[in-house]
Write a protein that holds these residues in place. Structure first.
Motif, PDB file in Angstrom:
ATOM      1  N   LEU A  48       0.892  -1.343  -0.361  1.00  0.00           N
ATOM      2  CA  LEU A  48      -0.010  -0.315  -0.097  1.00  0.00           C
ATOM      3  C   LEU A  48       0.880   1.264   0.280  1.00  0.00           C
ATOM      4  CD1 LEU A  48      -2.613  -1.194   2.857  1.00  0.00           C
ATOM      5  CD2 LEU A  48      -2.393  -1.093   0.018  1.00  0.00           C
ATOM      6  N   ALA A  49      -0.036   2.079  -0.789  1.00  0.00           N
ATOM      7  CA  ALA A  49       1.454   3.810  -0.581  1.00  0.00           C
ATOM      8  C   ALA A  49       0.765   4.407   0.316  1.00  0.00           C
ATOM      9  CB  ALA A  49       0.466   4.428  -1.757  1.00  0.00           C
ATOM     10  N   THR A  50       2.173   4.591   1.436  1.00  0.00           N
ATOM     11  CA  THR A  50       2.191   5.536   2.119  1.00  0.00           C
ATOM     12  C   THR A  50       3.312   6.631   2.063  1.00  0.00           C
ATOM     13  OG1 THR A  50       3.957   4.380   2.991  1.00  0.00           O
ATOM     14  CG2 THR A  50       1.731   3.599   3.765  1.00  0.00           C
ATOM     15  N   ASP A  51       2.596   7.844   2.787  1.00  0.00           N
ATOM     16  CA  ASP A  51       3.295   8.683   2.391  1.00  0.00           C
ATOM     17  C   ASP A  51       3.606   9.797   4.073  1.00  0.00           C
ATOM     18  OD1 ASP A  51       4.990  11.316   1.543  1.00  0.00           O
ATOM     19  OD2 ASP A  51       2.825  12.546   0.962  1.00  0.00           O
ATOM     20  N   TRP A  52       4.288   8.363   4.942  1.00  0.00           N
ATOM     21  CA  TRP A  52       4.834   9.258   6.609  1.00  0.00           C
ATOM     22  C   TRP A  52       6.443  10.127   5.889  1.00  0.00           C
ATOM     23  CZ3 TRP A  52       1.872   4.516   7.426  1.00  0.00           C
ATOM     24  CH2 TRP A  52       2.453   3.597   7.492  1.00  0.00           C
ATOM     25  N   SER A  53       6.890  10.809   7.407  1.00  0.00           N
ATOM     26  CA  SER A  53       8.469  10.671   7.986  1.00  0.00           C
ATOM     27  C   SER A  53       9.281   9.460   7.547  1.00  0.00           C
ATOM     28  CB  SER A  53       8.533  11.626   8.851  1.00  0.00           C
ATOM     29  OG  SER A  53       9.735  11.472   9.380  1.00  0.00           O
ATOM     30  N   PRO A  54      10.298   9.405   7.246  1.00  0.00           N
ATOM     31  CA  PRO A  54      11.718   7.807   7.232  1.00  0.00           C
ATOM     32  C   PRO A  54      11.845   8.009   9.002  1.00  0.00           C
ATOM     33  CG  PRO A  54      12.198  10.144   6.411  1.00  0.00           C
ATOM     34  CD  PRO A  54      11.059  10.740   6.021  1.00  0.00           C
ATOM     35  N   PRO A  64      -9.658  -1.371  13.862  1.00  0.00           N
ATOM     36  CA  PRO A  64     -11.442  -1.213  13.539  1.00  0.00           C
ATOM     37  C   PRO A  64     -12.494  -0.378  12.515  1.00  0.00           C
ATOM     38  CG  PRO A  64     -10.491   0.242  15.262  1.00  0.00           C
ATOM     39  CD  PRO A  64      -9.245   0.202  14.031  1.00  0.00           C
ATOM     40  N   ARG A  65     -13.469  -1.293  12.228  1.00  0.00           N
ATOM     41  CA  ARG A  65     -14.135  -0.641  11.206  1.00  0.00           C
ATOM     42  C   ARG A  65     -13.139   0.159  10.567  1.00  0.00           C
ATOM     43  NH1 ARG A  65     -18.565   1.467  15.698  1.00  0.00           N
ATOM     44  NH2 ARG A  65     -19.031  -0.762  17.170  1.00  0.00           N
ATOM     45  N   GLU A  66     -13.886   1.036   9.955  1.00  0.00           N
ATOM     46  CA  GLU A  66     -13.251   1.945   8.928  1.00  0.00           C
ATOM     47  C   GLU A  66     -12.473   2.725   9.043  1.00  0.00           C
ATOM     48  OE1 GLU A  66     -14.551   1.829   6.377  1.00  0.00           O
ATOM     49  OE2 GLU A  66     -15.718   0.146   6.744  1.00  0.00           O
ATOM     50  N   ARG A  67     -11.871   2.436  10.346  1.00  0.00           N
ATOM     51  CA  ARG A  67      -9.998   3.221  10.867  1.00  0.00           C
ATOM     52  C   ARG A  67      -9.089   2.543  11.249  1.00  0.00           C
ATOM     53  NH1 ARG A  67     -12.167   7.809  15.427  1.00  0.00           N
ATOM     54  NH2 ARG A  67     -10.397   8.488  15.016  1.00  0.00           N
ATOM     55  N   LEU A  79      -4.183   6.577  10.439  1.00  0.00           N
ATOM     56  CA  LEU A  79      -3.788   6.770   9.323  1.00  0.00           C
ATOM     57  C   LEU A  79      -4.966   7.239   8.151  1.00  0.00           C
ATOM     58  CD1 LEU A  79      -1.832   5.629   6.461  1.00  0.00           C
ATOM     59  CD2 LEU A  79      -3.515   4.063   6.940  1.00  0.00           C
ATOM     60  N   ASN A  80      -3.723   8.850   6.945  1.00  0.00           N
ATOM     61  CA  ASN A  80      -5.414   9.072   6.656  1.00  0.00           C
ATOM     62  C   ASN A  80      -5.270   8.549   5.525  1.00  0.00           C
ATOM     63  OD1 ASN A  80      -6.448  11.080   3.698  1.00  0.00           O
ATOM     64  ND2 ASN A  80      -6.270  12.315   5.543  1.00  0.00           N
ATOM     65  N   ALA A  81      -6.180   7.691   4.576  1.00  0.00           N
ATOM     66  CA  ALA A  81      -6.286   6.967   3.524  1.00  0.00           C
ATOM     67  C   ALA A  81      -6.593   7.246   2.131  1.00  0.00           C
ATOM     68  CB  ALA A  81      -7.444   5.497   3.815  1.00  0.00           C
TER      69      ALA A  81
END
Length: 300
Positions: A48-54, A64-67, A79-81
């Motif tokens: 999956l594509a992620t864009d967080w700090s190294p 849980p559920r949608e989060r 996570l911001n999907a």
């Protein structure tokens, strides 16, 4: 001469077979699980594509559920999907984070944190309540929560069920439900319906909590760190792992950590059936998950 030719032919065939099975890199895998001779099926992985700090090195996650919540040693993030980035989740953590679980009500979900130390303590990020795991003689390494009144914690490989005790102001042990390797191989626990998922650095194992039956084991590639969480109502899990081609990493911290989805599609074993079974041929897989939660796969 003929014997030599036969030996060379057999060697070539074995080499080709082992290369086809084991030589894949990173999270790239076949599009369907397969079984090694006498071994468990290999989970089908979708990076999956992620864009967080190294510098962000999560070691725990729960979905849980949608989060989707993640945690490093110090803080909790969500996570911001859409963007693949993460934002800090407001929770007053006063200690090192050992593991992460979640609790939900009818409208929302929030993180529940296992803190390092003895006695082990569990922090509810919604209420701020901090409760110990009672009668624990040492630290707990992993945790999964089943509703607001029950949780499972791993103590050196022994997984114990706990129930909340208001009278004792803590989590009271009920009984042990599983015993796995205590050499540090257990990386995460999660609950999906009536199934207990045990993640290690090489395998994910599913156990039925009511019958105690082993529902299946899936092999994971070495890049997977082992930390993972189950997707409710599906046959998929989210996993943390080292990203491919990242070299030695930043500041000697090792390769960057990424997120991937794994399909665990296989027939459920005896004692693991029923309407709540987690591993089925028709359950939601990674493709449906990406579409439903608007997650993005890595473009090679």
């Amino acid at each position: 001469g003929l014997g030599v030719i036969r030996c060379l032919w057999m060697f070539s065939a074995c080499w080709a077979l082992s290369t086809a099975i084991f030589a894949s890199k990173g999270f790239r895998n076949s599009h369907a699980p397969f079984s090694l001779p006498g071994g468990p099926p290999v989970a089908d992985l979708t990076p999956l594509a992620t864009d967080w700090s190294p510098y962000f090195r999560p070691h725990a996650l729960v979905c849980p559920r949608e989060r989707i919540f993640l945690a490093d040693d110090y803080r909790i993030f969500e996570l911001n999907a859409r963007s693949g980035g993460v934002v800090p989740y407001p929770c007053d953590v006063n200690g090192m984070i050992a593991d992460l679980a979640a609790d939900c009500n009818q409208t929302t979900c929030w993180p529940v944190v296992l803190l390092e130390g003895t006695p082990p303590r569990v922090l509810d990020c919604s209420t701020g309540h901090l409760r110990p795991l009672l009668q624990a003689h040492g630290p707990a390494q992993r945790m999964a929560e089943k509703g607001s009144n029950g949780l499972y914690a791993a103590h050196d490989g022994k997984i114990v069920r706990y129930e909340i005790s208001e009278r004792r102001a803590g989590w009271s042990p009920v009984w042990a439900v599983a015993n796995v390797s205590n050499d540090g191989g257990l990386r995460a626990l999660d609950i999906a319906g009536d199934k207990l998922l045990m993640f290690s650095s090489n395998f994910v194992q599913v156990q039925d909590l009511y019958s105690g039956q082993d529902c299946g084991t899936w092999r994971l590639p070495p890049e997977v760190l082992g930390a993972g969480c189950a997707i409710e109502g599906g046959s998929s899990v989210l996993l943390l792992g080292h990203e491919e081609g990242q070299g030695p990493g930043v500041g000697g911290l090792g390769p960057r950590v990424g997120l991937t989805c794994a399909d665990l599609r296989a027939p459920s074993r005896d004692g693991c059936g029923g309407p709540k079974r987690m591993v089925t041929e028709s359950a939601m897989g990674c493709h449906s998950l990406l579409k439903q939660r608007r997650l993005r796969r890595v473009a090679f």
